[in-house]
Each structure stands twice: as C-alpha cells, then as structure tokens.
Enzyme design. Structure first.
Site, PDB file in Angstrom:
ATOM      1  N   HIS A 138     -37.837   7.392  -6.230  1.00 19.78           N
ATOM      2  CA  HIS A 138     -37.585   5.954  -6.092  1.00 19.78           C
ATOM      3  C   HIS A 138     -36.091   5.696  -5.905  1.00 19.78           C
ATOM      4  O   HIS A 138     -35.700   4.842  -5.106  1.00 19.78           O
ATOM      5  CB  HIS A 138     -38.119   5.230  -7.328  1.00 19.78           C
ATOM      6  CG  HIS A 138     -38.105   3.739  -7.201  1.00 19.78           C
ATOM      7  ND1 HIS A 138     -38.806   3.063  -6.220  1.00 19.78           N
ATOM      8  CD2 HIS A 138     -37.468   2.789  -7.931  1.00 19.78           C
ATOM      9  CE1 HIS A 138     -38.609   1.767  -6.355  1.00 19.78           C
ATOM     10  NE2 HIS A 138     -37.789   1.578  -7.374  1.00 19.78           N
ATOM     11  N   LYS A 144     -35.090 -10.369  -0.151  1.00 16.35           N
ATOM     12  CA  LYS A 144     -36.117 -10.820  -1.089  1.00 16.35           C
ATOM     13  C   LYS A 144     -35.526 -10.969  -2.477  1.00 16.35           C
ATOM     14  O   LYS A 144     -34.467 -10.417  -2.795  1.00 16.35           O
ATOM     15  CB  LYS A 144     -37.294  -9.840  -1.128  1.00 16.35           C
ATOM     16  CG  LYS A 144     -36.980  -8.506  -1.795  1.00 16.35           C
ATOM     17  CD  LYS A 144     -38.199  -7.606  -1.837  1.00 16.35           C
ATOM     18  CE  LYS A 144     -37.882  -6.296  -2.559  1.00 16.35           C
ATOM     19  NZ  LYS A 144     -39.022  -5.370  -2.586  1.00 16.35           N
ATOM     20  N   ASP A 167     -47.536  -0.104  -4.568  1.00 15.27           N
ATOM     21  CA  ASP A 167     -48.348  -0.177  -5.779  1.00 15.27           C
ATOM     22  C   ASP A 167     -49.422  -1.250  -5.616  1.00 15.27           C
ATOM     23  O   ASP A 167     -50.538  -0.966  -5.208  1.00 15.27           O
ATOM     24  CB  ASP A 167     -47.451  -0.446  -6.979  1.00 15.27           C
ATOM     25  CG  ASP A 167     -48.180  -0.294  -8.303  1.00 15.27           C
ATOM     26  OD1 ASP A 167     -49.421  -0.117  -8.295  1.00 15.27           O
ATOM     27  OD2 ASP A 167     -47.535  -0.371  -9.358  1.00 15.27           O
ATOM     28  N   THR A 168     -49.101  -2.497  -5.888  1.00 14.47           N
ATOM     29  CA  THR A 168     -50.101  -3.560  -5.752  1.00 14.47           C
ATOM     30  C   THR A 168     -50.154  -4.134  -4.341  1.00 14.47           C
ATOM     31  O   THR A 168     -51.074  -4.874  -4.008  1.00 14.47           O
ATOM     32  CB  THR A 168     -49.817  -4.698  -6.738  1.00 14.47           C
ATOM     33  OG1 THR A 168     -48.524  -5.258  -6.465  1.00 14.47           O
ATOM     34  CG2 THR A 168     -49.860  -4.188  -8.175  1.00 14.47           C
ATOM     35  N   GLY A 169     -49.160  -3.819  -3.514  1.00 13.46           N
ATOM     36  CA  GLY A 169     -49.179  -4.238  -2.113  1.00 13.46           C
ATOM     37  C   GLY A 169     -48.651  -5.628  -1.854  1.00 13.46           C
ATOM     38  O   GLY A 169     -48.572  -6.048  -0.695  1.00 13.46           O
ATOM     39  N   ASP A 185     -41.065   2.391   3.117  1.00 10.61           N
ATOM     40  CA  ASP A 185     -40.854   2.280   1.669  1.00 10.61           C
ATOM     41  C   ASP A 185     -41.236   3.608   1.025  1.00 10.61           C
ATOM     42  O   ASP A 185     -41.897   4.447   1.650  1.00 10.61           O
ATOM     43  CB  ASP A 185     -41.685   1.135   1.076  1.00 10.61           C
ATOM     44  CG  ASP A 185     -41.007   0.502  -0.129  1.00 10.61           C
ATOM     45  OD1 ASP A 185     -40.070   1.121  -0.685  1.00 10.61           O
ATOM     46  OD2 ASP A 185     -41.413  -0.610  -0.533  1.00 10.61           O
TER      47      ASP A 185
END
Length: 326
Positions: A138, A202, A234-236, A230
């Site tokens: 990461h 963002k 994870d959750t999108g 990326d």
C-alpha cells in the site's frame, strides 16, 4: 582425519497455507516442484494446527499464504507455519505474502491509533522469518518495518501488458485515483509508451473508513480511454465514484486495473454497475466465482512469484525482473 566434511546442498521447498491453494499450485507448477504435504486443521474453538509431513531440516523454505478473509485466521496460520519450520531447523524461511495484511494501517492519522502493518512485520520476525516477499505494498515504506530483506514485487508489468495488448488502438490516459498514487501513475504511463496522466482530487474522512468523495478530475481526459490504477479495491466505493467522475467529464471509456481484489461487501455490485468497460485484477487474493462478473478479468501473478522465488533461491537479482526499477 578428525573432522567430517560435506558439500552443502541447497534444497528449495514450497509450503502453502489454506487461504489460496490454487495460487500455490500454479507457483509450484512454474517452479517444477511439489507443495510440501502437511496436516493443517482448526480445532473447535478456532485454534489452528499445522504439521509438515516431510523433513524440512536445512531447506530453503518459501511459505506462501494470501491474507484474505477471514484475514486474522490466515495471518495466524501463516505465523504458525513459520514457527513450525523454525523449530524443525529450516535453514532459511521466506514468507511469501502476495497481499500484506493490515497494510493500510501503516501510520497514525490521529492519537492513540496502532501501526498494525508494523505489528505484522514484527510478528513474522519473532516467528522466525528471515525474508519477506510481497506484491504492491500500500505504501513502499512498509518495507522498512521488517528487520531483514523484503522483496517488493510489482504487478505493473502483468497488468500493463494486458492493457497494451487489449487496447493498443485506443488513445489512453493513465489516471491515479488520488494524488498519492501519481508516482505509480507515472511509471504506468512510461510503461505504456508515454501516455498522458490525470488524477482525481478526492477527500476522505478519517472517521469513516472505506469512504471517499471524488471531487474533480485534474488533467486532460476528453475523448480518451482512461485507465484507473490502484493497489487494492476493497468495497469499491472510491473506484466506482472515480469511474463516474471520469465518464461525466468526457472520458470515452474507463478501464480499472488493480493488483489486489479484496472485494468486501457491496464491491462486486458497485464495480459491475459503475460503467467501467473492464475491471482487471491479479489473483494475489482468491476471487471466488460469486464475486466475479462478465467485465472482470483476473490475471495470474504466479509466473512473477515463481520467478522471484527462483531468483532468491539461486542468489540472483529480483530487481532484474523489473528492468532494474524495483
């Protein structure tokens, strides 16, 4: 003669946890070895037991485990395997974790928070790991958390080759999902032949994990095929909003390319309905059939892992796998 002499032999042995056996089998096939047989099971209360069925004394051990859900069980099994190898006198133990669990917790955002990515490194060191091999951390500085060699592999060549082969006749723009990935986007653009760059500005509320707001696109994307890159999804939610923002601001189409498909909760539905032409992952984490959809492509990371393992075993250069840029 008062002493015995012998020529030491190097012996590569590959071990696999139960999280992602398909990946381990592919790596073994590329290495032309077999996975060392073992007994591994969980007790009724969740405790994990591992015992290897062959002697590992003096071997060069490579222990592969994907840190997928349930992540704490997979990490604990990985640690127990390393401990078993150390106590059985393996000569060198290399932990192969295609996805480094807890990698997002690499720093303190506020007071009284843990740095869990460092804790993972410390636990493997105490368990007996001599070396760690991982893919697309990461943040790159996580390498410094482990007091020993860390082979940080990149999935970029695997993902970029697919993009280059599939979209050769398109006008491509590489898009970073936030300002923190611009350096990675630059490497992508260079690999794809000097394509333009853009990034999405963002904001993220530290009080609300897994949520981000895509504000605006910085860069010229009008009429271009945008490749959003990326390290993990994870959750999108972030990627889905990024795709919507790019299409709204003039992109002709959007392709998403990420190394790790964590895909928690509503991720599959969000990605399938976000408007992306294709969503590409590697198989560093297992992606079951129920989480797949027609526009998803999963590429094999096994050849890269196998070649890196071979280089480490043969005292070669892992950096050479990435043209000296690793």
């Amino acid at each position: 003669m008062s002493a015995m002499s012998a020529t030491p032999k190097k012996n590569l042995m590959l071990f696999s946890g139960r999280a992602h056996p398909e990946l381990a089998e592919q790596v073994a096939k590329h290495l032309d070895v077999t996975i060392t047989p073992q007994s591994a099971y969980s007790f009724a209360n969740g405790e994990i037991f591992v015992r290897f069925e062959e002697s590992v004394r003096g071997c060069d051990a490579f222990v592969l485990q994907s840190h997928s859900a349930p992540i704490n069980d997979q990490i604990m099994e990985h640690l127990i395997m390393v401990d078993a190898l150390k106590r059985a006198s393996a000569k060198r133990i290399t932990v192969v974790m295609p996805f480094w669990g807890y990698a997002r917790q690499d720093k303190k955002h506020r007071g009284r928070e843990p740095i869990s990515a460092r804790l993972i490194a410390d636990m493997f060191l105490v368990a007996g790991a001599d070396r760690i091999m991982t893919v697309d951390l990461h943040t790159a500085q996580i390498q410094g958390f482990f007091d020993g060699p860390v082979d940080h592999l990149f999935a970029l060549p695997v993902l970029a080759e697919h993009i280059r082969r599939t979209y050769a006749d398109h006008d491509i723009c590489v898009v970073s999902p936030d300002s923190g990935r611009v350096r990675l986007a630059e490497r992508w653009a260079e690999t794809l032949g000097g394509t333009p760059l853009a990034f999405i500005h963002k904001t993220r509320d530290p009080m609300r994990p897994n949520e981000a707001v895509a504000n605006r696109v910085v860069g010229d994307i009008d009429g271009r095929l945008c490749v959003v890159i990326d390290d993990m999804i994870d959750t999108g939610g972030t990627v889905a909003k990024a795709v919507e923002a790019l299409l709204a601001q003039g992109a002709s189409d959007v392709v998403v390319a990420a190394t790790h498909g964590v895909l928690s909760g509503p991720a599959t539905e969000r990605l399938a309905n976000c408007g992306a032409r294709e969503v590409i992952f590697t198989d560093t984490l297992p992606i079951p059939e129920e989480k797949r959809f027609p526009a998803m492509t999963v590429l094999s990371i096994a050849p890269l892992l196998a070649e890196a393992i071979h280089q480490v075993f043969d005292d070669g250069s892992v950096t050479s796998l990435f043209d000296g840029n690793a």
